[in-house]
Design an enzyme around this catalytic site. Structure first.
Site, short mmCIF file in Angstrom:
data_model
loop_
_atom_site.label_atom_id
_atom_site.label_comp_id
_atom_site.label_asym_id
_atom_site.label_seq_id
_atom_site.Cartn_x
_atom_site.Cartn_y
_atom_site.Cartn_z
N LYS A 35 0.82 -1.22 0.00
CA LYS A 35 0.00 0.00 0.00
C LYS A 35 0.85 1.27 0.00
O LYS A 35 0.48 2.26 -0.61
CB LYS A 35 -1.01 0.01 1.15
CG LYS A 35 -0.43 0.05 2.53
CD LYS A 35 -1.54 0.19 3.55
CE LYS A 35 -1.03 0.39 4.96
NZ LYS A 35 -0.14 -0.66 5.47
N ARG A 52 -7.24 4.03 10.76
CA ARG A 52 -6.87 2.71 11.29
C ARG A 52 -7.97 2.17 12.20
O ARG A 52 -7.97 1.01 12.56
CB ARG A 52 -5.67 2.87 12.16
CG ARG A 52 -4.26 2.52 11.90
CD ARG A 52 -3.71 1.50 11.11
NE ARG A 52 -2.42 1.06 11.56
CZ ARG A 52 -1.26 1.43 11.02
NH1 ARG A 52 -1.22 2.26 10.02
NH2 ARG A 52 -0.14 0.93 11.49
N ARG A 90 11.17 -12.27 4.22
CA ARG A 90 11.92 -11.02 4.11
C ARG A 90 13.21 -11.09 4.95
O ARG A 90 13.20 -11.58 6.07
CB ARG A 90 11.03 -9.87 4.60
CG ARG A 90 11.62 -8.50 4.36
CD ARG A 90 10.56 -7.46 4.30
NE ARG A 90 9.80 -7.33 5.55
CZ ARG A 90 8.83 -6.46 5.72
NH1 ARG A 90 8.49 -5.66 4.74
NH2 ARG A 90 8.18 -6.40 6.86
N ARG A 136 13.98 -9.75 10.71
CA ARG A 136 13.48 -8.87 11.78
C ARG A 136 12.54 -9.67 12.68
O ARG A 136 11.77 -10.50 12.20
CB ARG A 136 12.68 -7.71 11.16
CG ARG A 136 13.53 -6.56 10.69
CD ARG A 136 12.77 -5.55 9.89
NE ARG A 136 11.36 -5.40 10.28
CZ ARG A 136 10.51 -4.57 9.68
NH1 ARG A 136 10.91 -3.82 8.68
NH2 ARG A 136 9.27 -4.48 10.08
N ARG A 191 0.34 -9.90 14.16
CA ARG A 191 0.14 -8.60 13.49
C ARG A 191 -1.08 -8.64 12.57
O ARG A 191 -1.83 -7.68 12.45
CB ARG A 191 1.38 -8.21 12.69
CG ARG A 191 2.50 -7.69 13.56
CD ARG A 191 3.75 -7.45 12.78
NE ARG A 191 3.68 -6.30 11.88
CZ ARG A 191 4.64 -5.98 11.01
NH1 ARG A 191 5.71 -6.71 10.93
NH2 ARG A 191 4.51 -4.92 10.26
P1 AMP Z 1 2.88 2.03 9.90
O1 AMP Z 1 4.17 2.55 9.34
O2 AMP Z 1 1.67 2.55 9.19
O3 AMP Z 1 2.87 0.55 10.12
O4 AMP Z 1 2.78 2.68 11.38
C1 AMP Z 1 3.80 2.47 12.35
C2 AMP Z 1 3.21 2.70 13.73
O5 AMP Z 1 2.73 4.05 13.84
C3 AMP Z 1 2.02 1.83 14.09
O6 AMP Z 1 2.42 0.58 14.60
C4 AMP Z 1 1.33 2.68 15.16
O7 AMP Z 1 2.01 2.60 16.40
C5 AMP Z 1 1.54 4.09 14.61
N1 AMP Z 1 0.42 4.51 13.71
C6 AMP Z 1 0.49 4.74 12.38
N2 AMP Z 1 -0.69 5.15 11.89
C7 AMP Z 1 -1.54 5.18 12.94
C8 AMP Z 1 -2.91 5.50 13.09
N3 AMP Z 1 -3.66 5.85 12.03
N4 AMP Z 1 -3.45 5.44 14.33
C9 AMP Z 1 -2.71 5.08 15.40
N5 AMP Z 1 -1.42 4.74 15.34
C10 AMP Z 1 -0.83 4.79 14.13
#
Ligand code: AMP
Length: 225
Positions: free
Chosen positions: A20, A96, A130, A162, A173
């Protein structure tokens, strides 16, 4: 901007490793709109020791938990009001939760919600294969293998897996993803806004599907066959 022209407001949903982020970046480049990622915004806050929110944000992110919705909502509301969004934006990582989707609905006028669909089996295969090096270059044992097994082609360092890519962690996850996202998917489905994209294909083909859906939608809006 032409009269009646409205900025393109595009949301891209999808599970981890669905691609995405890549698709959002392609939309951003093609339509010359900023790529907004809440993950990146929050990561920048977390890494900025002068930011009073850094410690709080770090506490959630490092545990893999969601940052409180109220804070994320305010950050997004502020970001989409910036001048560089005058032609629109392409956003991933947000909404989210259902609460975030409802907030966005009140504070933005979203045109397209794309869901990059990938089966759980594919996600597990993509993630658990990965391998990364300490500098962050990413490879895949099946889809983009290095020339010498276990050694990064770019910097010659040893590759490792990782912790959050290990199969058990990937499964948990995925569970979190489904818990969070299924309600948002339903929300946009009920509004007739959700556009499902087959994310199991090559990057270019996935992007072509997105563009085709947009062109098709625009044609039907102006009454072209
Ligand atoms: P991502 O790179 O989108 O996987 O985001 C990394 C981390 O940022 C997530 O594991 C959350 O801790 C936080 N995060 C990102 N987007 C959101 C969101 N829309 N609402 C709450 N936490 C977020």
């Amino acid at each position: 901007m032409f009269k009646n022209e409205k900025p393109f407001e595009i949301i891209v949903l999808g599970p981890p490793v669905s691609g995405k982020g890549t698709q959002t970046e392609l939309i951003s480049k093609t339509f010359d709109v900023p790529h907004i990622s809440t993950g990146v915004i929050l990561h920048d806050i977390k890494s900025d020791i002068a930011n009073p929110l850094a410690a709080e944000v770090m506490g959630y992110m490092d545990k893999g938990q969601l940052v409180p919705t109220e804070l994320v909502n305010q950050l997004v509301a502020k970001r989409i009001k910036k001048d560089d969004c005058h032609l629109g934006y392409a956003m991933d990582g947000y909404p989210r939760t259902l609460e975030q989707a409802e907030f966005l609905n009140k504070n933005a006028d979203v045109d397209y919600v794309f869901l990059i669909s990938v089966s759980d089996a594919t996600i597990i295969e993509r993630m658990s294969g990965r391998r990364v090096c300490p500098s962050g270059h990413a490879w895949h044992i099946k889809y983009s293998p290095t020339k010498v097994e276990g050694i990064c082609d770019t910097c010659g360092e040893a590759l490792f897996q990782r912790d959050d890519d290990k199969e058990e962690t990937v499964k948990s996850r995925l569970e979190i993803y489904h818990r969070e996202t299924d309600s948002i998917v339903k929300y946009y489905e009920e509004k007739g806004m959700l556009i499902k994209i087959d994310g199991e294909r090559h990057i270019e083909e996935v992007f072509q599907q997105i563009v085709r859906k947009m062109v098709y939608d625009m044609r039907s809006k102006i009454g072209w066959k």
